[in-house]
Design an enzyme around this catalytic site. Structure first.
Site, PDB file in Angstrom:
ATOM      1  N   LYS A 114      65.585  24.395  20.571  1.00 59.37           N
ATOM      2  CA  LYS A 114      66.206  23.304  21.320  1.00 59.37           C
ATOM      3  C   LYS A 114      65.156  22.432  22.019  1.00 59.37           C
ATOM      4  O   LYS A 114      65.445  21.788  23.026  1.00 59.37           O
ATOM      5  CB  LYS A 114      67.195  23.869  22.339  1.00 59.37           C
ATOM      6  CG  LYS A 114      68.338  24.646  21.684  1.00 59.37           C
ATOM      7  CD  LYS A 114      69.400  25.037  22.664  1.00 59.37           C
ATOM      8  CE  LYS A 114      70.500  25.845  22.008  1.00 59.37           C
ATOM      9  NZ  LYS A 114      71.176  25.127  20.916  1.00 59.37           N
ATOM     10  N   ARG A 117      60.187  40.339  29.273  1.00 63.63           N
ATOM     11  CA  ARG A 117      60.974  39.126  29.536  1.00 63.63           C
ATOM     12  C   ARG A 117      62.000  39.411  30.637  1.00 63.63           C
ATOM     13  O   ARG A 117      62.166  38.615  31.576  1.00 63.63           O
ATOM     14  CB  ARG A 117      61.660  38.680  28.249  1.00 63.63           C
ATOM     15  CG  ARG A 117      62.601  37.476  28.370  1.00 63.63           C
ATOM     16  CD  ARG A 117      63.001  37.037  26.965  1.00 63.63           C
ATOM     17  NE  ARG A 117      64.156  36.159  26.936  1.00 63.63           N
ATOM     18  CZ  ARG A 117      64.102  34.840  27.091  1.00 63.63           C
ATOM     19  NH1 ARG A 117      62.936  34.254  27.355  1.00 63.63           N
ATOM     20  NH2 ARG A 117      65.186  34.096  27.009  1.00 63.63           N
ATOM     21  N   HIS A 160      67.335  29.671  28.370  1.00 62.54           N
ATOM     22  CA  HIS A 160      68.724  30.068  28.133  1.00 62.54           C
ATOM     23  C   HIS A 160      69.604  28.828  28.014  1.00 62.54           C
ATOM     24  O   HIS A 160      69.597  27.984  28.906  1.00 62.54           O
ATOM     25  CB  HIS A 160      69.246  30.924  29.289  1.00 62.54           C
ATOM     26  CG  HIS A 160      68.752  32.335  29.265  1.00 62.54           C
ATOM     27  ND1 HIS A 160      68.658  33.113  30.395  1.00 62.54           N
ATOM     28  CD2 HIS A 160      68.316  33.115  28.237  1.00 62.54           C
ATOM     29  CE1 HIS A 160      68.192  34.303  30.075  1.00 62.54           C
ATOM     30  NE2 HIS A 160      67.976  34.330  28.771  1.00 62.54           N
ATOM     31  N   TYR A 186      70.942  38.891  35.539  1.00 62.48           N
ATOM     32  CA  TYR A 186      69.894  39.433  36.409  1.00 62.48           C
ATOM     33  C   TYR A 186      70.344  39.465  37.870  1.00 62.48           C
ATOM     34  O   TYR A 186      69.879  40.299  38.647  1.00 62.48           O
ATOM     35  CB  TYR A 186      68.605  38.626  36.258  1.00 62.48           C
ATOM     36  CG  TYR A 186      68.082  38.639  34.831  1.00 62.48           C
ATOM     37  CD1 TYR A 186      67.547  39.798  34.282  1.00 62.48           C
ATOM     38  CD2 TYR A 186      68.169  37.507  34.022  1.00 62.48           C
ATOM     39  CE1 TYR A 186      67.098  39.825  32.973  1.00 62.48           C
ATOM     40  CE2 TYR A 186      67.723  37.528  32.711  1.00 62.48           C
ATOM     41  CZ  TYR A 186      67.192  38.687  32.197  1.00 62.48           C
ATOM     42  OH  TYR A 186      66.752  38.718  30.891  1.00 62.48           O
TER      43      TYR A 186
END
Length: 302
Positions: A173, A246, A269, A278
């Site tokens: 992206k 990560r 993301h 998280y």
């Protein structure tokens, strides 16, 4: 057309027209190939004959092979993509996999390392050797930036600016810019200017930043073996995956006060819900600490 001819067309579509990572593309092609073989075993001669009931039967077939819910979900996502392609071609009007309902697997919270475990892991490579120097640079860069392993192994030398301490990560992206802490800059500089030329093969690796000892671009499987070996050497008993650094990057930033939105941007993301997991992990960690401090007799404050 027969099954093989449809598969060849789908593979060309995935390679040329549909933007996706190498791992996603390979998974879709592997899953669709398995689906087409299943159809042949059921005496179905063309994918155009498939109805929703056929796909539902395939789901049951995957269950009978003891495939996990996540693997089955990915397989059906691949089949849906295949039929979207056939609809784009005008071969079909309805996607037979679209309405197939799957059991949702409880989402597992990601495994992370503590700061002490990170330090222990990063101290394992022997930087006096080319392999250890390269491995140290990779581990430091992963923890510094939180990029995916697939993104790490696809980095080229020009994707990192050591003078400004920035990494330019090229995903499906677009490009995202991620800062790199000083120790990671030093580790990558040491590898790049002292060791890389000793192992690189100009004919095979091109501009690849990280190469294996044969001089070719490092693979995901190669990195997986590397991190497993250092985990064992460090005596870390947690179940480590290529994504552990990560996850640890995100968790430690969150603990340090970074916003979810900023972490989402750095990690690439597409959906913020992927980053918010998280927060749940942090909330759980804080809850456990609170209960411990309140209930353990030697942890209670006077």
């Amino acid at each position: 057309m027969n099954m093989d001819e449809y598969f060849v067309l789908f593979r060309e579509y995935m390679l040329v027209q549909k933007p996706s990572s190498v791992n996603t593309r390979d998974s879709y092609l592997r899953d669709v190939s398995a689906f087409l073989r299943y159809l042949e075993g059921e005496n179905i001669t063309s994918p155009l004959e498939v109805e929703t009931e056929t796909v539902e039967a395939y789901v049951q077939h995957l269950h009978s092979l003891n495939r996990t819910s996540s693997t089955i979900s990915r397989n059906i996502a691949s089949v849906r993509c295949f039929y979207k392609f056939l609809i784009l071609r005008g071969d079909m009007q309805v996607n037979p996999a679209k309405s197939v309902k799957l059991e949702k697997e409880p989402k597992k919270l990601p495994q992370t390392l503590t700061s002490e475990e990170i330090d222990l892991l990063l101290s394992q490579p022997n930087v006096t050797e080319a392999k250890g120097c390269r491995d140290k640079a990779m581990l430091e860069l992963l923890y510094a930036t939180g990029i995916r392993v697939s993104e790490l192994i696809n980095l080229n030398v020009q994707d990192i600016n050591l003078r400004t301490g920035k990494l330019f990560c090229r995903g499906t992206k677009g490009v995202r810019t991620i800062p790199i802490y000083a120790k990671a800059v030093v580790a990558v500089s040491d590898y790049l200017y002292r060791m890389r030329d000793l192992i690189v093969d100009p004919d095979n690796s091109g501009d690849a930043l990280f190469v294996n000892l044969n001089g070719s671009r490092l693979t995901r499987q190669g990195f997986w073996k590397i991190i497993k070996a250092y985990t064992a050497e460090a005596g870390i008993t947690k179940e480590i995956t290529p994504h552990t650094l990560r996850h640890s990057f995100a968790m430690h930033l969150l603990q340090g006060g970074a916003s979810v939105k900023d972490i989402q941007t750095m990690m690439g993301h597409a959906d913020i819900s992927s980053t918010q997991v998280y927060v749940h992990l942090l909330d759980l960690d804080n809850h456990v600490k609170s209960v411990y401090n309140e209930c353990h007799p030697r942890a209670k404050t006077s």
